[in-house]
Design a protein around this motif. Sequence first.
Motif, PDB file in Angstrom:
ATOM      1  N   SER A 147       2.712  20.776  31.577  1.00 22.92           N
ATOM      2  CA  SER A 147       1.652  19.945  31.002  1.00 22.92           C
ATOM      3  C   SER A 147       2.124  18.513  30.804  1.00 22.92           C
ATOM      4  O   SER A 147       1.401  17.554  31.111  1.00 22.92           O
ATOM      5  N   GLU A 148       3.344  18.345  30.285  1.00 30.45           N
ATOM      6  CA  GLU A 148       3.880  17.000  30.076  1.00 30.45           C
ATOM      7  C   GLU A 148       4.090  16.293  31.402  1.00 30.45           C
ATOM      8  O   GLU A 148       3.856  15.087  31.508  1.00 30.45           O
ATOM      9  N   ALA A 149       4.498  17.039  32.420  1.00 29.28           N
ATOM     10  CA  ALA A 149       4.690  16.450  33.747  1.00 29.28           C
ATOM     11  C   ALA A 149       3.367  15.960  34.312  1.00 29.28           C
ATOM     12  O   ALA A 149       3.293  14.888  34.922  1.00 29.28           O
ATOM     13  N   SER A 150       2.308  16.720  34.084  1.00 25.87           N
ATOM     14  CA  SER A 150       0.980  16.330  34.556  1.00 25.87           C
ATOM     15  C   SER A 150       0.508  15.069  33.849  1.00 25.87           C
ATOM     16  O   SER A 150      -0.041  14.155  34.470  1.00 25.87           O
ATOM     17  N   LEU A 151       0.714  15.012  32.529  1.00 25.31           N
ATOM     18  CA  LEU A 151       0.310  13.835  31.764  1.00 25.31           C
ATOM     19  C   LEU A 151       1.068  12.590  32.222  1.00 25.31           C
ATOM     20  O   LEU A 151       0.483  11.517  32.367  1.00 25.31           O
TER      21      LEU A 151
ATOM     22  N   ILE B 220       2.561  18.017  41.913  1.00 27.73           N
ATOM     23  CA  ILE B 220       3.273  18.233  40.660  1.00 27.73           C
ATOM     24  C   ILE B 220       3.635  19.710  40.546  1.00 27.73           C
ATOM     25  O   ILE B 220       2.945  20.577  41.089  1.00 27.73           O
ATOM     26  N   ASP B 221       4.702  19.983  39.839  1.00 21.79           N
ATOM     27  CA  ASP B 221       5.135  21.356  39.617  1.00 21.79           C
ATOM     28  C   ASP B 221       4.455  21.895  38.365  1.00 21.79           C
ATOM     29  O   ASP B 221       4.674  21.395  37.270  1.00 21.79           O
ATOM     30  N   ARG B 222       3.636  22.925  38.524  1.00 25.94           N
ATOM     31  CA  ARG B 222       2.910  23.502  37.394  1.00 25.94           C
ATOM     32  C   ARG B 222       3.512  24.823  36.925  1.00 25.94           C
ATOM     33  O   ARG B 222       2.923  25.522  36.113  1.00 25.94           O
ATOM     34  N   SER B 223       4.676  25.159  37.437  1.00 23.67           N
ATOM     35  CA  SER B 223       5.225  26.484  37.161  1.00 23.67           C
ATOM     36  C   SER B 223       6.049  26.556  35.887  1.00 23.67           C
ATOM     37  O   SER B 223       6.204  27.627  35.311  1.00 23.67           O
ATOM     38  N   GLY B 224       6.598  25.441  35.444  1.00 23.26           N
ATOM     39  CA  GLY B 224       7.515  25.475  34.312  1.00 23.26           C
ATOM     40  C   GLY B 224       6.847  25.258  32.974  1.00 23.26           C
ATOM     41  O   GLY B 224       5.666  24.939  32.874  1.00 23.26           O
TER      42      GLY B 224
END
Length: 222
Positions: free
Chosen positions: A92-96, A84-88
């Motif tokens: 957090s929403e992408a992780s969820l 997952i991309d954690r840079s933007g």
Amino acid sequence: MKTIVAGPLLRTLFRPRLEGVENIPGTGPVILASNHLSFIDSVILPLVIKRRIYFLAASTYFEGRGLGKWFVAWFLRATGMIPIDRSGGKASEASLKAGMSVLTKGDVLGIYPEGSRTRDGKLHRFRTGVARMALESGAAVVPVAMIDTDKVMPSEGDGRVRIQRIGISFGPPLDFNEFYGKDRDHAMLRTMTDRIMDAVLAMSGQEYSDEYTPPSRKRTKE
């Protein structure tokens, strides 16, 4: 590879002391909420339980050229890592969303509610995403404590793996029935998250820090 090579090799080298493995439900969605001492946590944990675990991992671990980088990326995917991309700002929403995709299939999601590896050995304040996923999915939440894995591969070390006996404890699934069917707010999520954190803290024996995990001095992304 998991059962034929990696599993026996792991048990021989690190002689893991396992406690409470029976607390992991045999079926249905499960969240394994763990402390995070070392990069190797995500390699060891999938090899000591029967069910397949999926983790969310920074996409930077899957990048780069060369045989070494290719092998790392292949191994991470083989052991259930989801890049997952954690840079933007929407990380957090992408992780969820990625975590929910695992749970809605009835699988096991391994997450580190601290958000990153500890740099000082302390257990840092948990983020509330774990509570959100538990409420939305209805998944069982099993607290997990990794013990002494930082001695195998320190977070701020040279990347070498050292032979060291480790421990992994699995607590009983936490009961959050009182929170279902109610309006959700930050206070509720914080209460749930703190219960998970307290359970992990009781098993890990770490000192607690009421601050979020600071970023690595070696990386800006993780």
